[in-house]
Scaffold this motif. Structure first.
Motif, PDB file in Angstrom:
ATOM      1  N   PRO A  65       0.817  -1.225   0.000  1.00  0.00           N
ATOM      2  CA  PRO A  65       0.000   0.000   0.000  1.00  0.00           C
ATOM      3  C   PRO A  65       0.845   1.266   0.000  1.00  0.00           C
ATOM      4  O   PRO A  65       0.479   2.265  -0.625  1.00  0.00           O
ATOM      5  CB  PRO A  65      -0.822  -0.121   1.292  1.00  0.00           C
ATOM      6  CG  PRO A  65      -0.890  -1.577   1.565  1.00  0.00           C
ATOM      7  CD  PRO A  65       0.433  -2.131   1.112  1.00  0.00           C
ATOM      8  N   ILE A  66       1.970   1.222   0.677  1.00  0.00           N
ATOM      9  CA  ILE A  66       2.874   2.379   0.691  1.00  0.00           C
ATOM     10  C   ILE A  66       3.410   2.628  -0.713  1.00  0.00           C
ATOM     11  O   ILE A  66       3.437   3.762  -1.204  1.00  0.00           O
ATOM     12  CB  ILE A  66       4.029   2.155   1.685  1.00  0.00           C
ATOM     13  CG1 ILE A  66       3.503   2.225   3.127  1.00  0.00           C
ATOM     14  CG2 ILE A  66       5.142   3.198   1.482  1.00  0.00           C
ATOM     15  CD1 ILE A  66       4.487   1.736   4.175  1.00  0.00           C
ATOM     16  N   ALA A  67       3.825   1.558  -1.384  1.00  0.00           N
ATOM     17  CA  ALA A  67       4.355   1.683  -2.747  1.00  0.00           C
ATOM     18  C   ALA A  67       3.291   2.213  -3.698  1.00  0.00           C
ATOM     19  O   ALA A  67       3.572   3.057  -4.557  1.00  0.00           O
ATOM     20  CB  ALA A  67       4.873   0.328  -3.234  1.00  0.00           C
ATOM     21  N   ALA A 126       4.648   6.910   3.009  1.00  0.00           N
ATOM     22  CA  ALA A 126       4.648   7.190   1.574  1.00  0.00           C
ATOM     23  C   ALA A 126       5.099   8.619   1.309  1.00  0.00           C
ATOM     24  O   ALA A 126       5.920   8.869   0.413  1.00  0.00           O
ATOM     25  CB  ALA A 126       3.253   6.959   0.989  1.00  0.00           C
ATOM     26  N   GLU A 127       4.600   9.550   2.084  1.00  0.00           N
ATOM     27  CA  GLU A 127       4.980  10.955   1.908  1.00  0.00           C
ATOM     28  C   GLU A 127       6.470  11.162   2.183  1.00  0.00           C
ATOM     29  O   GLU A 127       7.161  11.877   1.450  1.00  0.00           O
ATOM     30  CB  GLU A 127       4.145  11.838   2.837  1.00  0.00           C
ATOM     31  CG  GLU A 127       2.675  11.920   2.431  1.00  0.00           C
ATOM     32  CD  GLU A 127       1.816  12.603   3.473  1.00  0.00           C
ATOM     33  OE1 GLU A 127       2.379  13.041   4.513  1.00  0.00           O
ATOM     34  OE2 GLU A 127       0.591  12.699   3.269  1.00  0.00           O
ATOM     35  N   PHE A 128       6.967  10.530   3.235  1.00  0.00           N
ATOM     36  CA  PHE A 128       8.383  10.629   3.588  1.00  0.00           C
ATOM     37  C   PHE A 128       9.255  10.094   2.456  1.00  0.00           C
ATOM     38  O   PHE A 128      10.247  10.721   2.052  1.00  0.00           O
ATOM     39  CB  PHE A 128       8.647   9.845   4.876  1.00  0.00           C
ATOM     40  CG  PHE A 128      10.064   9.877   5.352  1.00  0.00           C
ATOM     41  CD1 PHE A 128      10.502  10.850   6.238  1.00  0.00           C
ATOM     42  CD2 PHE A 128      10.979   8.924   4.913  1.00  0.00           C
ATOM     43  CE1 PHE A 128      11.825  10.875   6.685  1.00  0.00           C
ATOM     44  CE2 PHE A 128      12.298   8.941   5.346  1.00  0.00           C
ATOM     45  CZ  PHE A 128      12.716   9.924   6.231  1.00  0.00           C
ATOM     46  N   ALA A 168      12.453  -0.746 -16.549  1.00  0.00           N
ATOM     47  CA  ALA A 168      13.354   0.239 -15.951  1.00  0.00           C
ATOM     48  C   ALA A 168      13.949   1.164 -17.002  1.00  0.00           C
ATOM     49  O   ALA A 168      14.188   2.351 -16.737  1.00  0.00           O
ATOM     50  CB  ALA A 168      14.467  -0.468 -15.180  1.00  0.00           C
ATOM     51  N   GLU A 169      14.188   0.625 -18.175  1.00  0.00           N
ATOM     52  CA  GLU A 169      14.741   1.440 -19.258  1.00  0.00           C
ATOM     53  C   GLU A 169      13.658   2.264 -19.964  1.00  0.00           C
ATOM     54  O   GLU A 169      13.929   3.332 -20.492  1.00  0.00           O
ATOM     55  CB  GLU A 169      15.442   0.537 -20.273  1.00  0.00           C
ATOM     56  CG  GLU A 169      16.690  -0.148 -19.717  1.00  0.00           C
ATOM     57  CD  GLU A 169      17.290  -1.140 -20.701  1.00  0.00           C
ATOM     58  OE1 GLU A 169      16.737  -1.249 -21.824  1.00  0.00           O
ATOM     59  OE2 GLU A 169      18.285  -1.801 -20.360  1.00  0.00           O
ATOM     60  N   LYS A 170      12.431   1.752 -19.936  1.00  0.00           N
ATOM     61  CA  LYS A 170      11.340   2.358 -20.689  1.00  0.00           C
ATOM     62  C   LYS A 170      10.689   3.543 -19.972  1.00  0.00           C
ATOM     63  O   LYS A 170      10.334   4.535 -20.596  1.00  0.00           O
ATOM     64  CB  LYS A 170      10.290   1.282 -20.960  1.00  0.00           C
ATOM     65  CG  LYS A 170       8.997   1.767 -21.585  1.00  0.00           C
ATOM     66  CD  LYS A 170       8.088   0.574 -21.853  1.00  0.00           C
ATOM     67  CE  LYS A 170       6.696   1.005 -22.293  1.00  0.00           C
ATOM     68  NZ  LYS A 170       5.864   1.467 -21.162  1.00  0.00           N
ATOM     69  N   GLU A 171      10.506   3.440 -18.652  1.00  0.00           N
ATOM     70  CA  GLU A 171       9.729   4.446 -17.940  1.00  0.00           C
ATOM     71  C   GLU A 171      10.105   4.523 -16.467  1.00  0.00           C
ATOM     72  O   GLU A 171      10.667   3.580 -15.912  1.00  0.00           O
ATOM     73  CB  GLU A 171       8.237   4.105 -18.031  1.00  0.00           C
ATOM     74  CG  GLU A 171       7.897   2.779 -17.363  1.00  0.00           C
ATOM     75  CD  GLU A 171       6.446   2.370 -17.513  1.00  0.00           C
ATOM     76  OE1 GLU A 171       5.642   3.186 -17.991  1.00  0.00           O
ATOM     77  OE2 GLU A 171       6.124   1.229 -17.140  1.00  0.00           O
ATOM     78  N   SER A 172       9.801   5.650 -15.845  1.00  0.00           N
ATOM     79  CA  SER A 172       9.956   5.767 -14.400  1.00  0.00           C
ATOM     80  C   SER A 172       8.875   4.916 -13.744  1.00  0.00           C
ATOM     81  O   SER A 172       7.720   4.918 -14.183  1.00  0.00           O
ATOM     82  CB  SER A 172       9.802   7.227 -13.967  1.00  0.00           C
ATOM     83  OG  SER A 172      10.862   8.016 -14.477  1.00  0.00           O
ATOM     84  N   CYS A 173       9.237   4.159 -12.730  1.00  0.00           N
ATOM     85  CA  CYS A 173       8.259   3.273 -12.104  1.00  0.00           C
ATOM     86  C   CYS A 173       8.729   2.818 -10.723  1.00  0.00           C
ATOM     87  O   CYS A 173       9.882   3.037 -10.332  1.00  0.00           O
ATOM     88  CB  CYS A 173       7.998   2.051 -12.984  1.00  0.00           C
ATOM     89  SG  CYS A 173       9.471   1.043 -13.331  1.00  0.00           S
ATOM     90  N   ILE A 174       7.801   2.195  -9.995  1.00  0.00           N
ATOM     91  CA  ILE A 174       8.098   1.567  -8.709  1.00  0.00           C
ATOM     92  C   ILE A 174       7.887   0.073  -8.891  1.00  0.00           C
ATOM     93  O   ILE A 174       6.857  -0.358  -9.412  1.00  0.00           O
ATOM     94  CB  ILE A 174       7.171   2.101  -7.603  1.00  0.00           C
ATOM     95  CG1 ILE A 174       7.462   3.581  -7.339  1.00  0.00           C
ATOM     96  CG2 ILE A 174       7.349   1.298  -6.314  1.00  0.00           C
ATOM     97  CD1 ILE A 174       6.527   4.224  -6.330  1.00  0.00           C
TER      98      ILE A 174
END
Length: 204
Positions: free
Chosen positions: A20-22, A191-193, A98-104
């Motif tokens: 949930p944090i991610a 999450a905010e931190f 990882a190469e294609k887009e910013s992500c988690i």
């Protein structure tokens, strides 16, 4: 000029509310979020029916097991050789994303797979055992006995998975940039931190 992409990997203890944090982080940052669905993508890439990867999960559900027990099988119920193939396919997918887009990316040895990536930040989320048990009861709907068992068994399965493919335990500080106890601030506060930390890290 195209904006440089970045990736945040998150490993977590069961019940620490890492997923949930991610997800909250991905919403706040406006980037994609990936977790177990990477296994399904890998299975499809190998032309393995997703139903085969989930076969033991369905069997467990029929036996009345809780819906989170599938986490004991990070790569499904395939043979060791097929699990290795799924991991390699999953690894390729993670590297492509990882190469294609910013992500988690949550779990899946993503910290190890992307350890040489320049624009990557690796996070580990944990919490005291009793807090994780309470989270599992209140947030995930498990009984207290199930919660205690899952906090132990899922962490053990994740450590085994990480050791098999990365050669280290999940909380190994050598593969992490930041470790945080989610009980300090709760889901949204954590999450905010972390979003602020990510913004500083990548100068967003």
């Amino acid at each position: 000029m195209k904006k440089e992409t970045y990736v945040v990997t998150i490993q977590r203890q069961f019940g620490s509310m890492g997923r949930p944090i991610a997800r909250s982080m991905s919403e706040k940052l406006g980037i994609e979020f990936y977790d177990r669905d990477l296994v399904d993508q890998a299975a499809q890439k190998l032309n393995l029916p997703v139903s085969r990867v989930r076969e033991s999960e369905e069997t467990g559900e029929k036996k009345g097991r809780n819906p989170f027990w599938k986490m004991l099988l990070p790569l499904g119920s395939e043979s060791p050789d097929e699990q290795d193939k799924i991991f390699e396919a999953q690894k390729n997918i993670i590297q492509f994303l990882a190469e294609k887009e910013s992500c988690i990316i949550v779990g899946r040895c993503s910290d190890f797979i992307l350890h040489e990536m320049k624009n990557a930040m690796h996070i580990y989320i944990y919490a005291p055992f009793e807090v994780r048990v309470r989270n599992s009861v209140e947030q995930l709907g498990l009984s207290e006995d199930e919660a205690r068992r899952m906090c132990v068994e899922v962490d053990k399965a994740r450590d085994s998975y990480q050791m098999r493919y990365a050669g280290c335990l999940l909380d190994d500080k050598r593969t992490k940039n930041l470790l945080i106890d989610s009980s300090l601030f709760g889901v949204e506060g954590t999450a905010e931190f972390l979003v602020e930390a990510v913004k500083r890290r990548f100068r967003l």
